[in-house]
Design a protein around this motif. Structure first.
Motif, PDB file in Angstrom:
ATOM      1  N   GLY A  78       0.830  -1.256  -0.034  1.00 32.11           N
ATOM      2  CA  GLY A  78      -0.107  -0.059  -0.047  1.00 32.11           C
ATOM      3  C   GLY A  78       0.612   1.405   0.171  1.00 32.11           C
ATOM      4  O   GLY A  78       0.483   2.360   0.318  1.00 32.11           O
ATOM      5  N   GLU A  79       2.034   1.107  -0.279  1.00 31.38           N
ATOM      6  CA  GLU A  79       2.929   2.368  -0.236  1.00 31.38           C
ATOM      7  C   GLU A  79       3.212   2.671  -1.780  1.00 31.38           C
ATOM      8  O   GLU A  79       3.139   1.844  -2.739  1.00 31.38           O
ATOM      9  CB  GLU A  79       4.467   1.917   0.004  1.00 31.38           C
ATOM     10  N   GLN A  80       3.392   4.043  -2.005  1.00 32.00           N
ATOM     11  CA  GLN A  80       3.778   4.580  -3.288  1.00 32.00           C
ATOM     12  C   GLN A  80       5.295   4.179  -3.618  1.00 32.00           C
ATOM     13  O   GLN A  80       6.075   4.441  -2.948  1.00 32.00           O
ATOM     14  CB  GLN A  80       3.703   6.139  -3.242  1.00 32.00           C
TER      15      GLN A  80
ATOM     16  N   GLU B 113       9.760  -7.360  -1.284  1.00 36.37           N
ATOM     17  CA  GLU B 113       8.930  -6.437  -0.553  1.00 36.37           C
ATOM     18  C   GLU B 113       7.895  -5.828  -1.824  1.00 36.37           C
ATOM     19  O   GLU B 113       6.858  -5.496  -1.630  1.00 36.37           O
ATOM     20  CB  GLU B 113       9.626  -4.966   0.089  1.00 36.37           C
ATOM     21  N   GLU B 114       8.579  -5.716  -2.868  1.00 34.89           N
ATOM     22  CA  GLU B 114       8.078  -5.020  -4.142  1.00 34.89           C
ATOM     23  C   GLU B 114       7.229  -5.835  -5.055  1.00 34.89           C
ATOM     24  O   GLU B 114       6.745  -5.576  -6.040  1.00 34.89           O
ATOM     25  CB  GLU B 114       9.147  -4.265  -4.850  1.00 34.89           C
ATOM     26  N   MET B 115       7.274  -7.031  -4.721  1.00 31.90           N
ATOM     27  CA  MET B 115       6.291  -8.349  -5.543  1.00 31.90           C
ATOM     28  C   MET B 115       5.341  -8.769  -4.784  1.00 31.90           C
ATOM     29  O   MET B 115       5.478  -9.279  -3.724  1.00 31.90           O
ATOM     30  CB  MET B 115       7.175  -9.149  -6.188  1.00 31.90           C
TER      31      MET B 115
ATOM     32  N   LEU C  79       6.936  -3.097  10.366  1.00 36.22           N
ATOM     33  CA  LEU C  79       8.120  -3.622   9.479  1.00 36.22           C
ATOM     34  C   LEU C  79       7.833  -5.143   9.105  1.00 36.22           C
ATOM     35  O   LEU C  79       6.987  -5.780  10.040  1.00 36.22           O
ATOM     36  CB  LEU C  79       9.434  -3.636  10.605  1.00 36.22           C
ATOM     37  N   ARG C  80       8.338  -5.588   8.118  1.00 38.52           N
ATOM     38  CA  ARG C  80       7.754  -6.850   7.685  1.00 38.52           C
ATOM     39  C   ARG C  80       8.791  -7.895   8.137  1.00 38.52           C
ATOM     40  O   ARG C  80      10.081  -7.897   8.157  1.00 38.52           O
ATOM     41  CB  ARG C  80       8.077  -6.791   6.069  1.00 38.52           C
ATOM     42  N   LEU C  81       8.230  -9.108   8.518  1.00 37.18           N
ATOM     43  CA  LEU C  81       9.099 -10.480   9.176  1.00 37.18           C
ATOM     44  C   LEU C  81       9.926 -10.854   8.157  1.00 37.18           C
ATOM     45  O   LEU C  81      11.298 -11.022   8.679  1.00 37.18           O
ATOM     46  CB  LEU C  81       7.891 -11.289   9.483  1.00 37.18           C
TER      47      LEU C  81
HETATM   48 MN    MN Z   1       8.643   0.147   0.928  1.00 39.03          MN
END
Ligand code: MN
Ligand code: AHG
Ligand code: MN
Ligand code: MN
Length: 334
Positions: free
Chosen positions: A62-64, A92-94, A276-278
């Motif tokens: 949900g980030e730009q 993170e980007e996929m 933050l992502r695990l």
């Molecule tokens: Mn990011």
């Protein structure tokens, strides 16, 4: 004349000294280092190329997405696809993990990564980084699925980060300590400059985004109140605060001089227990921090013991100097 040890030479020796480390990790790291050097060269020229600013799309978080998020993601996908080390990658980007391309030799590992950590800092020339985590791929030759990536952080084979700062550094662990390498631009190699990095058990420095205070749980508010009270409060000494906005930069500072980094549970967004992502932020950083003598929990549970349920799952993060992390975690038991 003492010639510096390159990342690959060090990693090859480390695997010889520790048979538990797969021999091909040195080559995987060396290939990943090429992608990091490429990303670092773009980050350091961002103002000169048309690669700053938003890419115009939203990622699964949900980030730009920033242009450099997308370019860095591509750099790692393309750089690692044909190395023969991997069976699949997640980022993170996929939205979903990807297989290695048809025709590429399938390898034994899965690579998870945050291609560019601290994206909000790109356009203001503050340090950013890349975070990576290596897991074992499923034995069989079948295509990988998301479930294959959902392994606890304790199963990581190797993890680390590159930090694109005043110098470009790569720091990693394969489970036998943490070592740091500085890029020598004259020869394009990462050279061992920070052998056997250790996090001091105590520290007077902490990192947290204090604007979220009203969203934190009581134990975290109590811990921060005590640090802010300094020598007038129960801690009886003054503390200092830093917050870079790039986890990699804050963690790298802690790897050098100790400290506590916290992105704790907050009620800001009911759907997200923390920011933050695990899989590609908390786990790799927790592995590095623990291997350097530090600690990492979500406030109640050791990060590396958390059983993942999703590639992009978020967790609260409290990591760094062992005695401070144990204190905050202890407050959650009270
Ligand atoms: Mn990011
Ligand atoms: P990313 O740029 O990969 O999305 O990660 C940014 C993270 C982390 O690097 C940093 O510690 C944190 O976001 C900063 O969050 P705030 O902007 O809420 O302080
Ligand atoms: Mn990140
Ligand atoms: Mn990122």
């Amino acid at each position: 004349m003492q010639i510096g040890k390159t990342l690959k030479q060090f990693a090859q020796e480390e695997a010889l000294n520790h048979p538990e480390i797969p021999a091909d990790i040195a080559s995987l790291l060396d290939d990943l280092a090429v992608a990091c050097k490429y990303i670092g060269s773009l980050v350091n020229r961002a103002g000169l190329l048309d690669i700053r600013g938003a890419a115009g799309a939203e990622n699964v978080q949900g980030e730009q997405q920033q242009k450099l998020d997308v370019i860095s993601n591509e750099a790692i996908l393309q750089g690692m696809a044909h190395t023969g080390h991997l069976a699949g990658m997640g980022s993170e980007e996929m939205d979903d993990p990807c297989q290695i391309p048809k025709g590429a030799r399938r390898g034994d590992y899965l690579l998870l990564f945050d291609p560019l950590d601290g994206s909000s800092n790109i356009d203001v020339n503050i340090s950013v980084g890349t975070i990576f985590s290596v897991l074992k791929a499923p034995e069989s030759g079948r295509d990988v699925v998301e479930k294959d990536f959902q392994q606890a952080g304790s199963k990581q084979v190797c993890a680390g980060y590159a930090v694109y700062g005043s110098s470009i550094m790569l720091v990693y662990t394969s489970g036998f300590g943490v070592n740091g390498f500085t890029l020598d631009p004259n020869i394009g190699e990462f050279i061992l400059t920070h052998p056997n990095m250790r996090v001091p058990a105590d520290s007077k420095e902490y990192a947290i985004n204090a604007s979220n205070y009203r969203y934190w749980e009581k134990p975290v508010q109590r811990y921060i109140d005590e640090l802010v009270a300094g020598k007038t409060g129960p801690r009886g000494q003054d503390f200092n605060m830093r917050w870079v906005g790039s986890m990699v930069a804050d963690v790298h500072r802690i790897m050098n001089r100790g400290g506590t980094f916290m992105y704790p549970f907050d009620t800001k967004d009911a759907k997200k227990p923390g920011k933050l992502r695990l899989m590609y932020e908390a786990n790799p950083m927790a592995f590095v921090i623990e291997q350097a003598g530090g600690a990492a929990t979500d406030g109640r549970t050791r990060i590396l013991d958390i059983q993942p349920e999703g590639l992009h799952q978020r967790v609260p993060v409290i990591l760094g100097s062992k005695n401070e992390v144990e204190r905050v975690t202890g407050y959650h038991q009270d």
